[in-house]
Design an enzyme around this catalytic site. Structure first.
Site, PDB file in Angstrom:
ATOM      1  N   SER A   1      -0.790   5.796  -3.275  1.00 22.57           N
ATOM      2  CA  SER A   1      -1.580   5.075  -4.267  1.00 22.57           C
ATOM      3  C   SER A   1      -1.809   5.957  -5.482  1.00 22.57           C
ATOM      4  O   SER A   1      -1.826   7.190  -5.380  1.00 22.57           O
ATOM      5  CB  SER A   1      -2.938   4.684  -3.681  1.00 22.57           C
ATOM      6  OG  SER A   1      -3.799   5.817  -3.587  1.00 22.57           O
ATOM      7  N   ASP A   2      -1.974   5.339  -6.650  1.00 22.91           N
ATOM      8  CA  ASP A   2      -2.491   6.104  -7.775  1.00 22.91           C
ATOM      9  C   ASP A   2      -3.915   6.525  -7.415  1.00 22.91           C
ATOM     10  O   ASP A   2      -4.556   5.962  -6.518  1.00 22.91           O
ATOM     11  CB  ASP A   2      -2.456   5.272  -9.060  1.00 22.91           C
ATOM     12  CG  ASP A   2      -2.347   6.148 -10.303  1.00 22.91           C
ATOM     13  OD1 ASP A   2      -2.665   7.358 -10.226  1.00 22.91           O
ATOM     14  OD2 ASP A   2      -1.952   5.632 -11.366  1.00 22.91           O
ATOM     15  N   CYS A   3      -4.426   7.515  -8.134  1.00 26.17           N
ATOM     16  CA  CYS A   3      -5.651   8.173  -7.684  1.00 26.17           C
ATOM     17  C   CYS A   3      -6.883   7.308  -7.935  1.00 26.17           C
ATOM     18  O   CYS A   3      -7.257   7.052  -9.078  1.00 26.17           O
ATOM     19  CB  CYS A   3      -5.770   9.530  -8.350  1.00 26.17           C
ATOM     20  SG  CYS A   3      -4.407  10.596  -7.862  1.00 26.17           S
TER      21      CYS A   3
ATOM     22  N   ALA B   1      -6.928   4.201  -6.864  1.00 23.71           N
ATOM     23  CA  ALA B   1      -6.481   2.812  -6.971  1.00 23.71           C
ATOM     24  C   ALA B   1      -6.880   1.964  -5.766  1.00 23.71           C
ATOM     25  O   ALA B   1      -7.100   0.760  -5.902  1.00 23.71           O
ATOM     26  CB  ALA B   1      -4.964   2.753  -7.163  1.00 23.71           C
TER      27      ALA B   1
END
Length: 698
Positions: free
Chosen positions: A237-239, A241
């Site tokens: 995941s993006d941080c 997200a």
């Protein structure tokens, strides 16, 4: 070690873990499991244009600048150096027991999102607006990072999947509405091609796409990435997200439910802390131990491929002395000389490096280090700003330097001191024979979610295609007092200088964020020590161009492929100090997968140079809506004055297909012609360069 061998070892190791231990390993800051001899492992590292945020490293030109080289071989070489320096750091980090953030070998790069709108602040992190260019350069970067040895040299990660290209201000809750045609024609190809190139990881985006959060997207992650493309690496995941799933997207009500929908969509790794709730999700039967195990095994497959558990760690002989060493700085300078794009030259450049004239270097980027770095940067052992470079190269000239303005804000008698520098910049220019006007932005103005919303930017996204007003005032005032003005623009996007400055300037150089050696590269180009060869990886629109709303993800009216009206400077355009001629373009061979095309290129000028040859496809008589043109081939060709070379292109028919409404790629129902030259085959490029591309009928 093959993936199969690494997976077998991963399965054997993960089988020894309890379910609770396995859940902890799905967090980016995975804790040690001492009883199994497993060290802590932090997956978060950055390396878009050099090892970032972890001490000294070579700071190469930023990604958008590298894109302007149109040279996959050069990008591959740069990425190989990045992973070499990563191994040098990692070897010492392991020796001293440092397993902290930014210290590992799993890079969350490259960013291969499409730079669909020049207002997007993070466009600087991408390879530009074209799917073919992004695919080709992104794949070259990935192969350089990962190496071709028995083990991964480092692990690359394509991001952000999918449909992420701004807006920064609302990204945590934004829903990108994208048709299947636009998705498969523009937003997905670079991801598909980098999966084919063997990328180790894929990072999900913050936003929703067509209603589903990207990091828990049942269609994009499961149906497309895993099943259709066969991706068997790890998804991260993006941080933060996954927290967005329940906090801002309101897709679930609880943290545990957010963790569950992400894991159910095969998101293996959480950058953030939402997967701490996997315990609750497991106890509530929202996820199974089998799913947890599968994700853990994929993560440990990557760690085995990196050689973490080998008795003799691979690449352990790479010493710390390679960091930003002489050879790497030389490569950095060579790369930086190929990034700048010469947009205008009224026969004024190159200047004689032995001149004794008075040169003023004026502007907020005259001595800026941050404008060399861009964002997601490391820290070089040496920086050469534009003013530094001018001093080095024009050593006999009388040189004065003034900032002249801030980037965006103008204040008289500011509480922290007198902040209006306009008169100083104008004074220096008025006394000079030549003024190098160093304008542009830095990552405090355009970038990732800066948090600032003002007259010029919205959390890192620009609100205007023009310069900030205070710089425009400086630039126009300098033009009033100095006849010979060379504009050097350092920023990560398209900016219109306005008619007065554009018309008055003798030359305009777009230097992007050119890396630690960028100022020397710019000076070498101004002096003719290096010949400019960069090409625009984005369209330069006029400031008043009627571009669609920023939140509209429809490609109509966007980029060179679907532009309506004319560009100021088109994608693929860039001038040189020499002249290249094209002749005898022909198809050598063609089958159902590839087309081979050859052309003779001659350096017809008196100076050595590098040409960035390009091939575009043009569709005619097709009932399907197709791009104006589609880049499908690039070659970097170095030619001495008077030299001729026969250059071959291998065109993948993937890029010649038409994309229909359901996202399928099909043979177009009309005709296709190929155009080869040093720019795209549009009328503006023809007018700016004085020649047309060669046409080859298929």
């Amino acid at each position: 070690m093959t993936k199969a061998e690494a997976m077998a070892k991963a399965k054997a190791l993960v089988a020894k873990m309890t379910v609770e231990e396995k859940m902890t390993q799905l967090l980016y800051n995975s804790p040690a499991i001492e009883r199994l001899g497993i060290n802590a492992h932090n997956w978060w590292n950055e390396g878009a244009h050099g090892v970032a945020r972890a001490g000294t490293a070579t700071v190469f030109p930023h990604t958008i600048a590298m894109a302007a080289t149109f040279d996959p071989e050069l990008i591959n070489t740069i990425a190989d150096v990045v992973s070499t320096e990563a191994r040098a750091k990692y070897n010492k980090h392991v020796e001293f027991g440092d397993f902290d953030i930014f210290k590992g070998l799993t890079f969350w790069a490259p960013n291969i999102n499409i730079f669909r709108d020049p207002r997007w602040g993070r466009g600087q992190e991408t390879f530009g607006e074209d799917p073919f260019l992004s695919s080709t350069l992104g794949s070259a970067f990935i192969r350089g990072i990962q190496g071709d040895g028995e083990f991964l040299k480092a692990a690359a990660c394509s991001k952000h999947f999918a449909g992420h290209s701004g807006p920064e201000k609302t990204r945590h809750g934004f829903d990108a509405k994208i048709s299947l045609k636009d998705l498969y024609e523009t937003y997905l190809p670079a991801f598909e091609k980098t999966v084919e190139a063997g990328v180790s990881g894929v990072m999900g985006a913050y936003n929703r796409t067509n209603g589903e959060p990207c990091c828990a997207h049942s269609y994009l992650l499961v149906e497309v990435l895993r099943k259709k493309w066969g991706f068997d690496g790890y998804i991260v995941s993006d941080c933060g997200a996954l927290g967005d799933i329940y906090k801002f997207h309101k897709f679930t009500e609880t943290k545990a439910e957010a963790a569950a929908v992400a894991l159910n969509s095969t998101c293996d790794l959480n950058c953030g802390e939402t997967y701490e709730a996997l315990v609750d999700a497991y106890e509530q039967d929202l996820v199974t131990e089998e799913q947890i195990t599968e994700s853990c095994e994929r993560l440990y497959m990557i760690r085995h491929l990196l050689g973490e558990f080998e008795e003799t760690r691979p690449y352990s002989d790479i010493g710390y002395e390679v960091l930003d060493c002489k050879a790497h700085r030389e490569l950095n300078l060579r790369a930086a000389e190929q990034c700048p794009v010469l947009l205008k030259n009224s026969g004024f450049l190159p200047l004689d490096k032995n001149t004794t004239k008075r040169i003023a270097v004026v502007g907020p980027n005259a001595q800026s280090v941050t404008a060399l770095e861009g964002n997601y940067n490391g820290y070089a052992s040496e920086y050469v700003t534009v003013a530094d470079g001018i001093r080095r190269v024009f050593s006999d000239a009388a040189i004065s330097v003034e900032r002249g303005s801030n980037y965006c804000f103008e204040a008289l008698n500011h509480w922290s001191g007198f902040n209006n520098m306009l008169s100083d910049g104008v004074a220096a220019a008025s006394e000079a024979d030549i003024t190098v006007l160093a304008l542009g932005l830095d990552c405090s103005i355009e970038g990732e979610d800066t948090g600032f919303d003002d007259a010029y930017t919205a959390c890192g996204d620009k609100k205007s295609f023009y310069l900030p007003e205070t710089q425009q005032k400086l630039a126009e005032a300098v033009c009033d007092v100095c006849e010979n003005v060379v504009v050097v623009l350092l920023c990560g996007s398209a900016i219109d200088l306005g008619d007065k400055v554009t018309n008055h300037a003798k030359a305009i150089i777009h230097g992007w964020y050119p890396g630690a050696m960028g100022g020397l590269a710019i000076a070498n180009i101004i002096a003719g020590v290096a010949s400019p060869c960069g090409k625009l990886p984005v369209t330069m629109f006029r400031g008043d161009h009627d571009i669609p709303d920023f939140e509209d993800y429809n490609m109509k009216g966007r980029t060179y492929r679907f532009i309506e009206g004319e560009a100021q400077y088109p994608f693929g355009f860039g001038l040189s100090y020499t002249e290249f001629g094209y002749e005898n373009a022909k198809i050598i061979s063609a089958d159902e997968n590839k087309i081979k095309l050859s052309v003779e290129i001659t350096n017809k000028g008196s100076l050595d140079g590098i040409e960035k040859a390009q091939v575009y496809a043009k569709y005619t008589d097709s009932r399907t809506v197709t791009p104006n043109f589609q880049l499908c081939g690039i070659k970097s060709v170095k030619l001495a004055a008077g030299e001729k070379a026969e250059v071959e292109f291998e065109i993948d028919r993937y890029w010649l297909k038409a994309v229909i409404d359901d996202g399928s790629r099909v043979d177009p129902d009309g005709n296709i012609a190929l155009f080869v030259g040093g720019h795209q085959p549009d009328s503006v490029s023809d007018r700016l360069t004085g020649y047309s591309c060669l046409k080859v009928e298929l």
